[in-house]
Write a protein that holds these residues in place. Structure first.
Motif, PDB file in Angstrom:
ATOM      1  N   ILE A 231       0.858  -1.185   0.000  1.00  0.00           N
ATOM      2  CA  ILE A 231       0.000   0.000   0.000  1.00  0.00           C
ATOM      3  C   ILE A 231       0.889   1.227   0.000  1.00  0.00           C
ATOM      4  N   LEU A 232       0.617   2.154  -0.902  1.00  0.00           N
ATOM      5  CA  LEU A 232       1.365   3.398  -1.010  1.00  0.00           C
ATOM      6  C   LEU A 232       0.457   4.544  -0.561  1.00  0.00           C
ATOM      7  N   SER A 233       0.841   5.234   0.506  1.00  0.00           N
ATOM      8  CA  SER A 233       0.059   6.371   1.001  1.00  0.00           C
ATOM      9  C   SER A 233       0.666   7.669   0.502  1.00  0.00           C
ATOM     10  N   LEU A 239      -5.172   9.370   8.948  1.00  0.00           N
ATOM     11  CA  LEU A 239      -6.243   8.430   8.630  1.00  0.00           C
ATOM     12  C   LEU A 239      -6.239   7.314   9.674  1.00  0.00           C
ATOM     13  N   ASP A 240      -7.198   6.429   9.573  1.00  0.00           N
ATOM     14  CA  ASP A 240      -7.233   5.261  10.459  1.00  0.00           C
ATOM     15  C   ASP A 240      -6.251   4.232   9.910  1.00  0.00           C
ATOM     16  N   TRP A 241      -4.993   4.405  10.271  1.00  0.00           N
ATOM     17  CA  TRP A 241      -3.935   3.585   9.683  1.00  0.00           C
ATOM     18  C   TRP A 241      -4.134   2.105   9.982  1.00  0.00           C
ATOM     19  N   ASN A 242      -4.647   1.779  11.162  1.00  0.00           N
ATOM     20  CA  ASN A 242      -4.823   0.370  11.514  1.00  0.00           C
ATOM     21  C   ASN A 242      -5.853  -0.314  10.620  1.00  0.00           C
ATOM     22  N   LEU A 243      -6.868   0.444  10.207  1.00  0.00           N
ATOM     23  CA  LEU A 243      -7.860  -0.117   9.291  1.00  0.00           C
ATOM     24  C   LEU A 243      -7.208  -0.428   7.942  1.00  0.00           C
ATOM     25  N   TYR A 244      -6.372   0.473   7.476  1.00  0.00           N
ATOM     26  CA  TYR A 244      -5.672   0.228   6.214  1.00  0.00           C
ATOM     27  C   TYR A 244      -4.678  -0.922   6.350  1.00  0.00           C
ATOM     28  N   LEU A 245      -3.989  -0.993   7.492  1.00  0.00           N
ATOM     29  CA  LEU A 245      -3.040  -2.087   7.703  1.00  0.00           C
ATOM     30  C   LEU A 245      -3.723  -3.443   7.616  1.00  0.00           C
ATOM     31  N   ILE A 266      -0.280   3.337  15.277  1.00  0.00           N
ATOM     32  CA  ILE A 266      -0.289   2.011  14.659  1.00  0.00           C
ATOM     33  C   ILE A 266      -0.170   0.938  15.733  1.00  0.00           C
ATOM     34  N   SER A 267      -1.046  -0.042  15.654  1.00  0.00           N
ATOM     35  CA  SER A 267      -0.982  -1.180  16.569  1.00  0.00           C
ATOM     36  C   SER A 267       0.169  -2.098  16.160  1.00  0.00           C
ATOM     37  N   VAL A 268       1.099  -2.320  17.079  1.00  0.00           N
ATOM     38  CA  VAL A 268       2.229  -3.191  16.784  1.00  0.00           C
ATOM     39  C   VAL A 268       1.760  -4.614  16.488  1.00  0.00           C
ATOM     40  N   PHE A 269       0.641  -5.029  17.115  1.00  0.00           N
ATOM     41  CA  PHE A 269       0.136  -6.377  16.876  1.00  0.00           C
ATOM     42  C   PHE A 269      -0.283  -6.564  15.424  1.00  0.00           C
ATOM     43  N   SER A 270      -0.722  -5.451  14.760  1.00  0.00           N
ATOM     44  CA  SER A 270      -1.062  -5.541  13.337  1.00  0.00           C
ATOM     45  C   SER A 270       0.164  -5.869  12.501  1.00  0.00           C
ATOM     46  N   SER A 277       5.271  -4.666   7.370  1.00  0.00           N
ATOM     47  CA  SER A 277       6.264  -3.606   7.519  1.00  0.00           C
ATOM     48  C   SER A 277       5.631  -2.255   7.242  1.00  0.00           C
ATOM     49  N   VAL A 278       6.166  -1.229   7.903  1.00  0.00           N
ATOM     50  CA  VAL A 278       5.803   0.160   7.637  1.00  0.00           C
ATOM     51  C   VAL A 278       7.085   0.907   7.290  1.00  0.00           C
TER      52      VAL A 278
END
Length: 333
Positions: A231-233, A239-245, A266-270, A277-278
């Motif tokens: 995914i390229l932001s 934004l709701d980054w966790n939803l995108y993750l 960002i949730s590390v568990f995600s 990776s981020v």
């Protein structure tokens, strides 16, 4: 003397400004400016949003023109040659990154519009190693945005080895995103556009997206769980980054090229659960710029631009501030 347009204070209007650049240095070139794109980064620097602007400030880091003169050490660029200049107008030339061709990571690089006068002018100077020749099959009138926006979205395709078989999504179909769709489609990827604008859905498809998702529809995003390899932001808002993750596949990468100023929540568990990776990246090196231009020329890719004259520069910046640009603005002589 160089005749330019400059702002004298944060957020100021562009007014005529003249300066003496001094003798041309042996490792420099001077460019006759024909076109100069306007980028959101120009506005950030005009407004001192990043806290490092210096005034008077001549914006413009998407420069297209022709070599007017070369320094005594320069043999690879010739008078009259079509060239482009992007975010950097010089590099130290001796660090490990410069020696390995990753000049864009040089910690002593010179930004074109911070502590240096940019391309809102009749001429601009730069170190020759930061100036990139433009192939004959590239339209000069629309080439400027390739030297910032274009290379910003192309560079991670090379750095992170995106494959033609990858499923890739782009967040934000604007100045950066519309070029990302074109590049990724030509690369061979299955491309999805996240957009909050219904009017941009059909535009996204014309630009190269195979699919679109409404970024304001939580159910639509949840239904895309685990779909994308990459995914390229390109946006500069939170934004709701966790939803995108959650839409990334295992080992997927979420990559930022849009400069959001707020910390990432960002949730590390995600990340841990799917070994995701981020990451983020800046513009590319001159070598990657040359590769990008060859790729764009071969596939007949170009930014979608609106043209203004240099006399209309304040009007053009006002349009960009309002979000009216479709999709990049270029000043022309």
């Amino acid at each position: 003397m160089i005749n330019a347009l400059a702002v004298q204070e944060p957020g100021g209007e562009l007014t005529p400004y003249q300066y003496d650049p001094g003798p041309l240095q042996p490792d420099e070139v001077e460019i006759d400016v024909a076109y100069c794109g306007i980028c959101h980064s120009d506005i950030s620097v005009i407004d001192n949003s990043w806290g490092n602007s210096q005034y008077p400030l001549v914006p413009g880091h998407e420069v297209v023109g022709h070599i007017a003169q070369t320094g005594s050490q320069i043999t690879h660029l010739k008078s009259g040659q079509a060239v482009g200049l992007g975010w950097h107008s010089g590099y130290c030339g001796h660090c490990d990154y410069c020696h390995t061709g990753e000049h864009n990571l040089c910690s002593d690089s010179q930004a074109t519009i911070i502590g240096h006068h940019g391309g809102f002018a009749d001429k601009v100077r730069a170190k020759a190693h930061s100036v990139v020749p433009i192939p004959d099959n590239i339209d000069l009138a629309s080439a400027g945005p390739l030297f910032c926006g274009g290379i910003t979205v192309y560079n991670p395709m090379v750095q992170f080895d995106i494959k033609p078989t990858d499923k890739v999504a782009v967040i934000g179909i604007g100045g950066l995103g519309h070029m990302a769709l074109q590049f990724l489609n030509a690369w061979g990827c299955e491309v999805t556009a996240f957009t909050s604008s219904e009017s941009k859905r059909q535009e996204a498809v014309k630009l190269g997206a195979h699919h679109t998702l409404n970024s304001r529809d939580t159910d639509e995003l949840m239904a895309a769980s685990g779909r994308f390899d990459y995914i390229l932001s390109t946006v500069n808002v939170k934004l709701d980054w966790n939803l995108y993750l959650s839409t990334l596949s295992p080992k997927g990468r979420f990559h930022f090229v849009g400069a959001t100023l707020e910390p990432l929540d960002i949730s590390v568990f995600s990340l841990i659960g799917g070994q995701r990776s981020v990451s983020g990246s800046p513009v590319g090196s001159p070598a990657v710029m040359r590769q990008m231009l060859e790729f764009a020329g071969h596939h007949k890719l170009a930014p979608v631009v609106e043209e203004y004259t240099f006399d209309q520069a304040n009007e053009a910046i006002a349009a960009l501030r309002k979000g009216d640009a479709r999709y990049r603005i270029v000043l022309k002589k």
